[in-house]
Design an enzyme around this catalytic site. Structure first.
Site, PDB file in Angstrom:
ATOM      1  N   TYR A 110     -17.388  17.049 -14.737  1.00  0.00           N
ATOM      2  CA  TYR A 110     -17.754  15.634 -14.720  1.00  0.00           C
ATOM      3  C   TYR A 110     -18.750  15.385 -13.584  1.00  0.00           C
ATOM      4  O   TYR A 110     -18.541  15.837 -12.451  1.00  0.00           O
ATOM      5  CB  TYR A 110     -16.481  14.809 -14.516  1.00  0.00           C
ATOM      6  N   ARG A 164       0.852  -1.198   0.000  1.00  0.00           N
ATOM      7  CA  ARG A 164       0.000   0.000   0.000  1.00  0.00           C
ATOM      8  C   ARG A 164       0.884   1.243   0.000  1.00  0.00           C
ATOM      9  O   ARG A 164       0.561   2.259  -0.580  1.00  0.00           O
ATOM     10  CB  ARG A 164      -0.966   0.007   1.197  1.00  0.00           C
ATOM     11  N   ASP A 217      -8.671  19.168 -14.481  1.00  0.00           N
ATOM     12  CA  ASP A 217      -8.920  17.780 -14.864  1.00  0.00           C
ATOM     13  C   ASP A 217      -8.524  17.666 -16.333  1.00  0.00           C
ATOM     14  O   ASP A 217      -9.202  18.187 -17.220  1.00  0.00           O
ATOM     15  CB  ASP A 217     -10.406  17.453 -14.648  1.00  0.00           C
ATOM     16  N   LYS A 220      -9.317   6.562 -19.133  1.00  0.00           N
ATOM     17  CA  LYS A 220      -9.719   7.045 -20.453  1.00  0.00           C
ATOM     18  C   LYS A 220      -8.547   6.972 -21.432  1.00  0.00           C
ATOM     19  O   LYS A 220      -8.087   5.898 -21.740  1.00  0.00           O
ATOM     20  CB  LYS A 220     -10.316   8.441 -20.320  1.00  0.00           C
TER      21      LYS A 220
HETATM   22  C1  LIG Z   1     -14.164   9.367 -16.000  1.00  0.00           C
HETATM   23  C2  LIG Z   1     -13.816  10.713 -15.521  1.00  0.00           C
HETATM   24  C3  LIG Z   1     -13.523  10.962 -14.169  1.00  0.00           C
HETATM   25  C4  LIG Z   1     -13.638   9.890 -13.105  1.00  0.00           C
HETATM   26  O1  LIG Z   1     -12.688   8.896 -13.264  1.00  0.00           O
HETATM   27  P1  LIG Z   1     -12.928   7.344 -12.862  1.00  0.00           P
HETATM   28  O2  LIG Z   1     -11.678   6.695 -13.326  1.00  0.00           O
HETATM   29  O3  LIG Z   1     -14.151   6.884 -13.582  1.00  0.00           O
HETATM   30  O4  LIG Z   1     -13.105   7.316 -11.376  1.00  0.00           O
HETATM   31  C5  LIG Z   1     -13.145  12.241 -13.815  1.00  0.00           C
HETATM   32  N1  LIG Z   1     -13.070  13.238 -14.718  1.00  0.00           N
HETATM   33  C6  LIG Z   1     -13.369  13.037 -16.018  1.00  0.00           C
HETATM   34  C7  LIG Z   1     -13.271  14.181 -16.977  1.00  0.00           C
HETATM   35  C8  LIG Z   1     -13.745  11.775 -16.468  1.00  0.00           C
HETATM   36  O5  LIG Z   1     -14.059  11.598 -17.756  1.00  0.00           O
END
Ligand SMILES: *Cc1c(COP(=O)(O)O)cnc(C)c1O
Length: 377
Positions: free
Chosen positions: A99, A47, A171, A196
């Protein structure tokens, strides 16, 4: 330092010193033998640290131009670890096109804990400036945003945030460090859903937080360890493998998305196309200035209502009807009834007949004919 693709492939992945393996080992271990009491060679527990995770963190931090990078089991776990640096009574300003999961985390988890949240239209300079208060600690921004692909000026928002003593958090999930480097534009922290584009193959969930702020990085690192939302070694390996091709994938995502956006713009059934690469997109000039290309996401509204939009989403054969984005395969979805369902009635609610595409890296002719076919049904 060398170029982006060279670093994506080599940083953190030096050949193994003993075996010579060109890929980092996947260390499936929860603990480490110690040479004496309290004398582990690498770490005392996985961890706290794991070599595969460390390789991923080294690589992604380098690509973001950050001194520090911390990997998490999901994008939201990373956001959570960052937001836990706040205290009850602190205030966060969130773009009104954030998001949905970020909005939910802030309002339903941190809101109950005493963090105050305002949502603002980030295009409205006066509204942003007047949203700051004495306890505002963070301005949280997505650019390009989801699902409307709004683009806002990172350098200008960094200046405003810093004038008010707040951090600018970007983000960078949609752009990725290949297209946009927020820290170099003045942002303080970058967060990612590595699920993503960075992973890129729709086979892993992950998150990442990058910063040049030593003190903040220490706190986020402590949260990674103390709260424990760590990615497993296999997840880290999949992300390391994915990121090696980020540059070539993004090039194809961008060129395919441009063709798809042009096709949709010319189509009779389509009302409006949202793509930062289009000259009439309100954020086009900013995108040209702060991004090296416009990304692989395209949204559009139809002249007809939600029933037709739903039918279009259910009529494609190459585009898969699914949530998420950023993988090699093209995806189609209806935000108002899928990804953004929980935003209904809030400032984040998208138009009901908006269709969102994650344009993949298939042959673009197949993508265009699939959309033509779906739009004619
Ligand atoms: C998918 C997404 C998140 C969240 O991420 P997870 O891996 O699903 O927890 C945050 N910000 C954006 C822009 C996203 O597309």
């Amino acid at each position: 330092m060398s170029g982006f693709n060279t670093r994506a492939i080599h940083v953190g992945s030096e050949p193994d010193a003993v075996i010579g393996a060109v890929n980092p080992a996947v260390y499936f271990t929860s603990t480490y033998a110690q040479d004496g009491v309290g004398a582990p060679r690498f770490s005392d527990y996985s961890r706290g640290n794991n070599p595969t995770r460390a390789a991923l963190e080294t690589c992604l931090a380098d690509l973001e131009g950050a001194r520090h990078g911390v990997a998490f089991a999901s994008g939201l776990a990373g956001e959570d670890a960052l937001l836990r640096t706040l205290a009850p009574g602190d205030h966060v300003i969130l773009g009104n096109d954030a998001y949905g999961g970020t909005y939910r985390l802030l309002t339903r988890i941190f809101g109950d804990w005493g963090v105050r949240i305002s949502t603002v239209d980030l295009h409205d300079v006066d509204a942003v400036a007047s949203a700051f208060g004495e306890r505002t600690r963070m301005l949280w921004v997505e650019t390009p945003s989801n699902p409307l692909l709004n683009v806002v000026d990172i350098a200008a928002l960094a200046k405003t945030s810093h004038e008010h003593g707040a951090l600018l958090v970007i983000d960078n999930t949609f752009a990725t460090p290949y297209l946009q480097l927020p820290l170099s534009l003045g942002a303080d922290v970058v967060v990612h859903s590595t699920t993503k584009y960075i992973g890129g193959h729709s086979d892993v969930i992950g998150g990442f937080v990058a910063t040049n702020d030593d003190e903040l990085a220490g706190r986020v690192r402590f949260h990674q360890y103390a709260i424990g939302a760590v990615p497993g070694p296999m997840d880290c390996y999949l992300l390391l493998r994915g990121v090696k091709t980020l540059g070539v994938r993004m090039d194809r995502h961008c060129s395919n998305a441009r063709v798809v956006a042009d096709f949709l713009t010319d189509h009779d059934a389509v009302d409006r196309v949202y793509y930062p690469g289009l000259i009439d997109h309100p954020g086009h000039d900013i995108a040209v200035a702060q991004m090296s290309d416009f990304g692989g996401m395209v949204s559009f509204t139809l002249k007809s209502g939600v029933d037709v939009a739903r039918k279009v989403c259910e009529s494609t054969s190459v585009f898969v009807l699914a949530e998420s984005l950023g993988g090699v395969e093209s995806l189609i979805e209806l935000p108002s009834e899928m990804t953004h369902l929980s935003a209904a009635g809030s400032m984040l609610e998208p138009p009901a007949n908006l269709v969102r595409l994650s344009v993949g890296i298939e042959d673009v002719d197949d993508l265009v004919s699939d959309l033509a076919q779906a739009l004619s049904t």
